[in-house]
Structure formats: structure tokens, C-alpha cells
Design a protein around this motif. Structure first.
Motif, mmCIF file in Angstrom:
data_model
loop_
_atom_site.group_PDB
_atom_site.id
_atom_site.type_symbol
_atom_site.label_atom_id
_atom_site.label_comp_id
_atom_site.label_asym_id
_atom_site.label_seq_id
_atom_site.Cartn_x
_atom_site.Cartn_y
_atom_site.Cartn_z
ATOM 1 N N THR A 214 8.431 13.483 8.349
ATOM 2 C CA THR A 214 7.598 13.671 7.162
ATOM 3 C C THR A 214 6.829 14.980 7.336
ATOM 4 O OG1 THR A 214 5.718 12.529 8.143
ATOM 5 C CG2 THR A 214 7.269 11.180 6.854
ATOM 6 N N TYR A 215 6.229 15.405 6.259
ATOM 7 C CA TYR A 215 5.355 16.595 6.240
ATOM 8 C C TYR A 215 4.258 16.427 7.297
ATOM 9 C CZ TYR A 215 2.370 19.945 3.441
ATOM 10 O OH TYR A 215 1.595 20.970 2.954
ATOM 11 N N LEU A 216 3.670 15.220 7.328
ATOM 12 C CA LEU A 216 2.596 14.938 8.293
ATOM 13 C C LEU A 216 3.118 15.013 9.728
ATOM 14 C CD1 LEU A 216 -0.118 12.226 8.024
ATOM 15 C CD2 LEU A 216 1.292 12.285 10.068
ATOM 16 N N LYS B 151 -4.284 10.542 10.100
ATOM 17 C CA LYS B 151 -3.471 10.335 11.310
ATOM 18 C C LYS B 151 -2.608 11.549 11.690
ATOM 19 C CE LYS B 151 -4.736 6.060 12.156
ATOM 20 N NZ LYS B 151 -5.596 5.808 13.323
ATOM 21 N N VAL B 152 -3.013 12.721 11.245
ATOM 22 C CA VAL B 152 -2.236 13.919 11.598
ATOM 23 C C VAL B 152 -2.271 14.163 13.108
ATOM 24 C CG1 VAL B 152 -2.077 16.435 11.339
ATOM 25 C CG2 VAL B 152 -2.536 15.004 9.338
ATOM 26 N N HIS C 297 -0.933 19.785 1.634
ATOM 27 C CA HIS C 297 -1.106 18.898 0.474
ATOM 28 C C HIS C 297 -1.092 17.444 0.931
ATOM 29 C CE1 HIS C 297 -1.054 17.239 -3.484
ATOM 30 N NE2 HIS C 297 -1.130 18.449 -4.014
ATOM 31 N N LYS C 298 -2.196 16.753 0.667
ATOM 32 C CA LYS C 298 -2.329 15.387 1.225
ATOM 33 C C LYS C 298 -1.345 14.407 0.603
ATOM 34 C CE LYS C 298 -6.778 15.400 -0.241
ATOM 35 N NZ LYS C 298 -6.903 16.207 -1.484
ATOM 36 N N LYS C 299 -0.900 14.675 -0.636
ATOM 37 C CA LYS C 299 0.085 13.780 -1.242
ATOM 38 C C LYS C 299 1.468 13.980 -0.607
ATOM 39 C CE LYS C 299 1.574 11.883 -5.643
ATOM 40 N NZ LYS C 299 1.539 11.998 -7.108
ATOM 41 N N ALA C 300 1.649 15.145 0.002
ATOM 42 C CA ALA C 300 2.936 15.447 0.634
ATOM 43 C C ALA C 300 3.087 14.779 1.996
ATOM 44 C CB ALA C 300 3.087 16.965 0.798
ATOM 45 N N TYR C 301 1.950 14.368 2.614
ATOM 46 C CA TYR C 301 1.964 13.869 3.994
ATOM 47 C C TYR C 301 3.113 12.889 4.293
ATOM 48 C CZ TYR C 301 -2.575 15.739 5.579
ATOM 49 O OH TYR C 301 -3.598 16.545 5.984
ATOM 50 N N THR D 27 5.366 29.323 -7.634
ATOM 51 C CA THR D 27 4.386 28.270 -7.397
ATOM 52 C C THR D 27 4.207 28.082 -5.903
ATOM 53 O OG1 THR D 27 3.810 25.982 -7.975
ATOM 54 C CG2 THR D 27 6.151 26.434 -7.588
ATOM 55 N N TYR D 28 3.484 27.016 -5.501
ATOM 56 C CA TYR D 28 3.272 26.712 -4.076
ATOM 57 C C TYR D 28 2.789 25.279 -3.957
ATOM 58 C CZ TYR D 28 -1.586 27.667 -5.360
ATOM 59 O OH TYR D 28 -2.804 27.659 -5.986
ATOM 60 N N GLY D 29 2.866 24.753 -2.755
ATOM 61 C CA GLY D 29 2.376 23.393 -2.503
ATOM 62 C C GLY D 29 3.281 22.352 -3.146
ATOM 63 N N LEU D 30 2.682 21.249 -3.539
ATOM 64 C CA LEU D 30 3.459 20.144 -4.087
ATOM 65 C C LEU D 30 4.143 20.524 -5.405
ATOM 66 C CD1 LEU D 30 3.966 17.245 -3.096
ATOM 67 C CD2 LEU D 30 2.231 16.491 -4.734
ATOM 68 N N CYS D 31 3.578 21.472 -6.121
ATOM 69 C CA CYS D 31 4.156 21.904 -7.404
ATOM 70 C C CYS D 31 5.576 22.445 -7.233
ATOM 71 C CB CYS D 31 3.276 22.963 -8.060
ATOM 72 S SG CYS D 31 1.737 22.300 -8.689
ATOM 73 N N VAL D 32 5.910 22.902 -6.023
ATOM 74 C CA VAL D 32 7.268 23.389 -5.766
ATOM 75 C C VAL D 32 8.266 22.274 -6.074
ATOM 76 C CG1 VAL D 32 8.877 24.120 -3.942
ATOM 77 C CG2 VAL D 32 6.562 25.104 -4.052
#
Lengths: 331, 327
Positions: free
Chosen positions: B5-7, B39-40, B173-177, B209-214
Motif C-alpha cells: 500500500t501507499y502507507l 501507523k506509518v 494523501h491520507k486517503k491513499a494510505y 494534477t497531483y496527489g489523489l486527483c491523479v
């Protein structure tokens, strides 16, 4: 027994300390003169605080200790090896300025070779840098302590609290000395804090605290030496409140009209340069001839430094683009 | 390669660098025993000890300021700010100090510091746990600001940030974790700071764009395909200093550009991207520059209908893409 003997200091120590104090004073006076002559845009003065500055710096280890000084600390940095020529070049903002290459106002000290962390103008940020440097020393089990100074006005900033609290938690090798001259530009200490003795704040942080007569270089030497011993023995940080006198205005741009003239005159009666000289005359066989020769020697040193700095080159205009990042320059 | 995962990719980068370089240490609120509120940093304290994975007092200026001091001493601190909004008490240390240390000392001192902070909305975080804070920092010479959009970029950019000799802000991006998962290179893997990346190729329009918007833009592009248009999706990855050359190149290739951020519209990173395009690509454009962003209100509301209204989503991006393609 004379105080310096009790502290294990001899005539050479006293001569050295007095020399650095006087050099700092005369340098500062010359810079003020050059400011009034229109040659230096800005000067911020150390006058009246040299005893605390030199007494403290003399108690430190120049090889291993890290300084995070504030803008009045000409005496501290001079004791750590910054020369009259270095200071004059900074004052004239010439290319060879060791602190910033002519980018910063004078008084913003910094020099890796002298163990002096670079300083900005927003007060008290540097206390956290010194605490971080002490944490790095703890991580590496490295020799030495870090030493930060600040005015009493800076004790009102949040970074002061955050830094001291953290330093105490981890018993870091850190010494914080307030050079308490009673004024933050025009605001007197009674409008800055309510406690009688600022060093009492140390109790709240769980560290050693002490107030000291900052006009007496030997007393300051003693408390910093003891603080340093505690720090390197793992006994944690110390907060020192050194009571000093600001003999002049806040800076070359300040009229000082908010302070009573008689009060300022009374401060000059106990000027630390004079009281320390009197101590040396009273307690040693060093005589007036030595002081007279020293004045001449320092005058010549400052004349030479001024001449050199005035004639030195400025950085090229486009040097303003250098050192933004390691790999590229901006613009 | 292993699926991460991203995290996990962020943690893998921290672990890899801490193992390799004794000067790297982590500090922040709850990063030690708890392993971070997300929990990173989980497991790092038991591996590297309390001093190298340090639970700090609740004081953000302290986290940044002590990290700056340690960085000047040759350490490579990685500070964690628990939520991007909470970086504001540390802004003085970051903008007035970290960003200026190399410049104001004329290269005598430098500040190899990383500050990580989770940003972004869509997680019911309301005003103070959803913001995009990057525009506060993204016009500060001396700082670098990176925002990875994929697990691989998250790992490679964090390793690059830790090794960089200047201060880097790393917004994740915390939603990406836990939402994003992909094959991530194991061990040594560096993504250079300062380079855009094409995440989807296309020759009709360019979306920057950047972040989750990608990911939202890629989803929208797949729908746009049915309308007969192919969108190129460019991920900025580094939002300061911007990869001006990369931006120009990918805009000129299609002549139509849509800029997407989940930040507020005014004064966002995309305002500068737009200015670069207007200055340098004017004669290559076949349509006006279009922007899609959050509304200009203080921050994201809590109630789900208002939160959804604020957030950029694939539908909104698709509609803007179609409008641009048909221009």
C-alpha cells in the motif's frame, strides 16, 4: 582569596578576558561611529553586555561546544575566534563576510568553522536549533554542549518554552543564558514577565536555574562552567538569567527616548569594562601601563580592520542568486 | 517487487534509509510506541530504539526547530506532523529558518531535513483534518515540496527527500494510505525530485494534477475514451520548485490543458502552473487554460453532502475534460 584565584584563573586568563571585552566594546563603538558617518547602514550594539558574553564564552570548549548566539553577542563570537576584521567585513556587508557573504544584516552571526550556527532575525527560533544540536550530540554520544543566548524579551516566545521543556525531558547537554538588559527595544521587563527572577522558570521545566550578576565576568564564568560540568555529566540543561545593562539604544535606528537619561547615566557608572579593569588593578600586579598598551593595540587592530573592510569588494550583484539549493541556483 | 500500500511504501522507505544511514532519525507526536496515528511508523521504534524514533511533546514548532538544529549538525531528521493543518505552528521554523539556512549562511550551513505530513480530504476529517496546505509553502525558494500519488513514487520520493541536502516537505494523501496498492521496487529505489511523470498517455488533452486527483483523473480519462478523446495525465509529483520544462512539453503536445487540485482554487499551486503556461505556451494553446479545484471557502465541511460538494471527484473531472476536449 581573590575571586579569580578561587575559580582557578590566573593573570593571563584575566588579561585575555579583558582583552576580548575591550575589543568587542571598541569595535562596537567604531561601528556606531561609522554608522553616524553614513558608512554603515545598521549597527546593533553589545555595549554593557560584554562581561556576560565573554565570561560565558570563556567557560566553554571552543572545539566541541556549539553556539547559537543572538544579535548582541559580539563578545561571545569574538571569544570564539571571530576577528575584528571578520566583524568589520560583516558590518560593511562585503563578499568575504564569514556569516553570510554580505546577505544578512550585521549581528546575524554564523560560521561553521567557529561552531556558530547561522542565525535569522525572528527571535528565539535559534533556541530550538541549539536544543536540536544538543539532541544530535546525545544521539552520537559526542563531546560538548550547545549554548544559546537570548534577550529577556525572547523568553516570551513559544519556542523558548518548547525548547527548554524538551531539553529538560531528555537531560540534554544544553545551556540557555538570558542576557537580561531589562528592555526589549522599549518594552521594560515588568511588561514582559511577572516573575522576579526569570531563572525560577527552570523549576517549572525540571532543570537547574540560576540568576547571576551579568556585569561580573567572573561570576558568569563560574555559573557557565558549573552548568557545562552538569551538562557533560548527564545532569541536564541549565537556565541562567544574567542581569546586564544595555548602555546604548536598541540599535542604530532607535532613539532610546523612552528611557530616562539619569537611569542610563547610572548604568554607565557600573560599566563592566571599568569595573573589571578596577578588579584587575585591585587584585593583581597588572598595572595601568598594560591597559594603555592594550588600548593602543586594539585601536590599531580596529583601524586596520576598518580600512580593509571598507576597501574590500562587494559580492557581485548576481551572487544574490547563489546558494538557494545545493545543486542549482535560482533566477 | 512486492505489493504494497501507499502507507507501507512510506514505511519501507523510512526503514530502508534508517537501516542504511545511522544519521536518519524520526521524530513526531505518537510516532514511537504507537507507530503513528495512521501507523506509518509502526514497528520502527522496536527496531531502531526510542531515540531514533522519538515521541516528542505536543509541539510542532519544536519538531521542526529541533530537527533543523540536528540537521545542521549533520543528522538527517524526518519529522512527522500528525495532520498537515498542524504544521502551521511550525511554519515560522520552516519558512524563516529551514528554507533560508543555506542562503543566509552563503552555503556554509545546510539543512537536510524532511517533514512528512498527511493532507487531503474525503475522509470525513472536516476543516482541520482535510486540508491541502501545500500552497502555503510552494512559493518559498530554499524549500522543496513533494506530493507522491502512487506507492512507488511514495517510496522513491521519500528516499530522495531524505538524501537531499536541503529541506523537503513531503505531503502524503491520507486517503491513499490503504486505498492504493501496487508493485513497489524492493530495496534501493529513488525517484528524482523535480520531475513530472506521465501517468497516462493521450494526445487530445493534457490534465496536470497531483496527489489523489491523479487517480480520479485516470478514471475520468477512461470514461472520456468512450467519447473518442484520449487524455494525457501528468502528475506534478514535485510541486515546488516546479518542473517548468516538463509542464511546457506536455502542454504543447496537446494544446489543451486542464489543471486539477483538491485545494481551493485561488492561489493554489495550479495558479502558478497556469501562469507558466500562459507565459510560455500561449501560441501553442487551442483553448483557454481550464482549472478545477475546491471552492474558495475556508476548508472542507464535515457533513457528507457538504464534503462531497467540496471535493473534486472523477465526475467533475470528466465533465471538465469533455468540455475542454470539445472546445
Amino acid at each position: 582569596m581573590a575571586k579569580h584565584i578561587e575559580l582557578g584563573l590566573d593573570n593571563d586568563d584575566l588579561k585575555h578576558m579583558y582583552r576580548i571585552m575591550l575589543l568587542s566594546r571598541r569595535l562596537d563603538e567604531r561601528m556606531m561611529l561609522l554608522n553616524r558617518a553614513g558608512k554603515l547602514p545598521f549597527v546593533i550594539s553589545c555595549q554593557g553586555q560584554e562581561a556576560a558574553q565573554v565570561g560565558a564564552a570563556y567557560a566553554l570548549d571552543k572545539e566541541h561546544d556549539i553556539l547559537s548566539p543572538y544579535y548582541r553577542d559580539l563578545g561571545v563570537v569574538t571569544e570564539f575566534g571571530v576577528t575584528a576584521k571578520d566583524s568589520m567585513i560583516s558590518a560593511f556587508a562585503k563578499k568575504e563576510d564569514i556569516s553570510s557573504g554580505g546577505k544578512q544584516m550585521p549581528g546575524h552571526y554564523g560560521s561553521k568553522k567557529h561552531n556558530i550556527l547561522t542565525q535569522g532575525s525572528v527571535v528565539t527560533t535559534h533556541v530550538l536549533h541549539a536544543v536540536g544540536a544538543a539532541y544530535a550530540k546525545m544521539l552520537d554520544n559526542a563531546e560538548g554542549v550547545s549554548f544559546a543566548t537570548l534577550g529577556e524579551g525572547s523568553t516570551s516566545q513559544g519556542d523558548f518554552h518548547e525548547g527548554l521543556n524538551f531539553a529538560a525531558i531528555h537531560k540534554l547537554p544544553f545551556i540557555c543564558m538570558i542576557e537580561n538588559n531589562g528592555y526589549a527595544i522599549s518594552v521594560p521587563s515588568e511588561l514582559q514577565y511577572a516573575v522576579k527572577d526569570l531563572s525560577k522558570r527552570a523549576i517549572g521545566y525540571g532543570m537547574h536555574g540560576e540568576q547571576v550578576d551579568g556585569n561580573d565576568p567572573l561570576e558568569v564564568y563560574r555559573v557557565i562552567k558549573e552548568a557545562r560540568d552538569r551538562a557533560v555529566n548527564g545532569e541536564g540543561p541549565t537556565l541562567i538569567d544574567a542581569i546586564v545593562h544595555r548602555l546604548g539604544a536598541h540599535s542604530s535606528d532607535d532613539d532610546d527616548k523612552y528611557r530616562d537619561k539619569e537611569m542610563i547615566a547610572s548604568l554607565k557608572e557600573t560599566d563592566c569594562i571599568n569595573t573589571f579593569k578596577q578588579y584587575i588593578l585591585d587584585e593583581t600586579d597588572i598595572d595601568e601601563n598594560w591597559f594603555a598598551e592594550l588600548e593602543d593595540e586594539i585601536k590599531a587592530e580596529i583601524n586596520e580592520a576598518t580600512k580593509y573592510a571598507e576597501n574590500a569588494e562587494y559580492a557581485a550583484p548576481e551572487d544574490a542568486l547563489l546558494n538557494v539549493y545545493e545543486e542549482v541556483h535560482n533566477g | 517487487m512486492a505489493k504494497m500500500t501507499y502507507l507501507e511504501a512510506i514505511r519501507d522507505a523510512l526503514d530502508f534509509e534508517m537501516e542504511k544511514d545511522n544519521d536518519v532519525f524520526v521524530l513526531g507526536e505518537d510516532v514511537g510506541k504507537k507507530g503513528g496515528v495512521f501507523k506509518v511508523t509502526d514497528g520502527l521504534q522496536s527496531k531502531y530504539g526510542k531515540n531514533r524514533v522519538l515521541d516528542t511533546p505536543l509541539a510542532e514548532s519544536l519538531i521542526a526547530g529541533t530537527a533543523i538544529g540536528a540537521a545542521m549538525m549533520g543528522k538527517r531528521p524526518v519529522g512527522e506532523i500528525q495532520f498537515a493543518e498542524y504544521i502551521l505552528p511550525a511554519t515560522n521554523q520552516i519558512l524563516s529558518e529551514a528554507a533560508k539556512i543555506r542562503y543566509r549562511s552563503n552555503g556554509d550551513w545546510n539543512c537536510p531535513l524532511v517533514i512528512r505530513a498527511p493532507f487531503g480530504g474525503g475522509i470525513h476529517g472536516a476543516l482541520y483534518h482535510s486540508q491541502s496546505i501545500e500552497s502555503v509553502f510552494a512559493s518559498t525558494p530554499g524549500l522543496k515540496v513533494v506530493i507522491p500519488s502512487t506507492p512507488s513514487d511514495a517510496k522513491g520520493l521519500l528516499i530522495a527527500a531524505i538524501r537531499d541536502n536541503d529541506p523537503v516537505l513531503y505531503f502524503e494523501h491520507k486517503k491513499a494510505y490503504r486505498f492504493l496498492r501496487e508493485e513497489v521496487p524492493e530495496g534501493e529505489y529513488v525517484v528524482p525530485i523535480g520531475e513530472v511523470d506521465v501517468k497516462r498517455d493521450g494526445d487530445d488533452i493534457t490534465v496536470i494534477t497531483y496527489g489523489l486527483c491523479v487517480h480520479m483523473a485516470i478514471e475520468a480519462a477512461e470514461r472520456l475514451k468512450d467519447d473518442g478523446y484520449e487524455a494525457k495525465i501528468v502528475d506534478l509529483r514535485t510541486i515546488y520548485p516546479l518542473d517548468k520544462e516538463g509542464i511546457r512539453k506536455h502542454v504543447k503536445e496537446t494544446g489543451k490543458v486542464l489543471l486539477v487540485t483538491e485545494d481551493n482554487l485561488e492561489g493554489s499551486v495550479m495558479s502558478e502552473v497556469s501562469a507558466i503556461i500562459s507565459e510560455d505556451c500561449f501560441y501553442d494553446l487551442d483553448a483557454p487554460v481550464m482549472r478545477l479545484a475546491g471552492p474558495d471557502v475556508p476548508a472542507m465541511p464535515y457533513a457528507p453532502p457538504m464534503e462531497d460538494y467540496f471535493m473534486v471527484n472523477p465526475d467533475k473531472i470528466y465533465n471538465k475534460m469533455k468540455e475542454l476536449a470539445e472546445h
